[in-house]
Write a protein that holds these residues in place. Structure first.
Motif, short mmCIF file in Angstrom:
data_model
loop_
_atom_site.label_atom_id
_atom_site.label_comp_id
_atom_site.label_asym_id
_atom_site.label_seq_id
_atom_site.Cartn_x
_atom_site.Cartn_y
_atom_site.Cartn_z
N GLY A 15 0.74 -1.14 0.20
CA GLY A 15 -0.04 0.05 -0.03
C GLY A 15 0.84 1.49 0.13
O GLY A 15 0.28 2.30 0.25
N ASN B 206 -0.28 4.43 -1.99
CA ASN B 206 -1.32 5.11 -1.47
C ASN B 206 -1.04 6.36 -0.62
O ASN B 206 -0.33 6.07 0.10
CB ASN B 206 -2.56 4.23 -0.67
N THR C 163 -2.89 7.06 2.04
CA THR C 163 -3.14 6.96 3.24
C THR C 163 -2.60 5.62 3.81
O THR C 163 -2.86 4.88 4.68
CB THR C 163 -4.68 6.66 3.22
N TYR C 164 -1.11 5.46 3.34
CA TYR C 164 -0.51 4.34 3.89
C TYR C 164 0.04 4.31 5.46
O TYR C 164 0.03 5.16 5.83
CB TYR C 164 0.89 4.34 3.06
N ASN D 105 -4.61 -3.19 3.29
CA ASN D 105 -5.23 -2.58 2.31
C ASN D 105 -6.27 -3.38 1.51
O ASN D 105 -6.16 -4.77 1.73
CB ASN D 105 -4.16 -2.24 1.19
#
Length: 147
Positions: free
Chosen positions: A42, A45, A47-48, A54
């Motif tokens: 992830g 992303n 928003t990791y 994920n």
């Protein structure tokens, strides 16, 4: 949504599961595996979060047609042991690619994931098929071009 830079972001609402297709035809094994592991963890992303799973599933097609550089095709070995005396089995890349092409990519990706319980959960989100036929068309997967 406004995010304060000094606070840790925690994903509270559950996002819908996303499906992606990656074609392994004429791709280099190591480069493909590292990009899949990076994508699966992830890190692509915004928003990791390292400790969260994920909602990403990856379908890998044409595992039979994966490439490898140099003489590794004839030199690289894969070992497994049954646990019994004399139970060591050694196979070359070339032979394993003909018999079980999915095992090669599975082994490579598993080695690039972190060694913890999260990686075992993430590994269940990978589906590997030796040709271009897969049963996941109803999920409407998106095709990803990896370089």
């Amino acid at each position: 949504m406004i995010v304060d830079r000094n606070k840790t972001y925690l994903k509270t609402d559950r996002e819908p599961r996303k499906w992606y297709i990656i074609d392994a035809k004429n791709q280099n094994l190591g480069r493909l595996s590292s990009q899949i592991a990076y994508f699966l963890i992830g890190k692509k992303n915004i928003t990791y979060t390292p400790h969260m799973k994920n909602e990403i599933n990856i379908i890998i097609l044409n595992s039979k047609l994966i490439q490898i550089t140099g003489n590794k095709k004839y030199q690289k070995t894969y070992k497994r042991h049954s646990g019994r005396p004399g139970g060591l089995k050694v196979e070359l890349f070339d032979k394993l690619q003909q018999k079980m092409p999915n095992k090669i990519i599975e082994h490579s990706i598993k080695g690039m994931l972190p060694k913890n319980t999260l990686s075992r959960q993430l590994f269940t989100q990978i589906k590997i098929y030796p040709n271009h036929i897969h049963p996941h068309s109803s999920q409407k997967p998106l095709l990803i071009k990896l370089n």
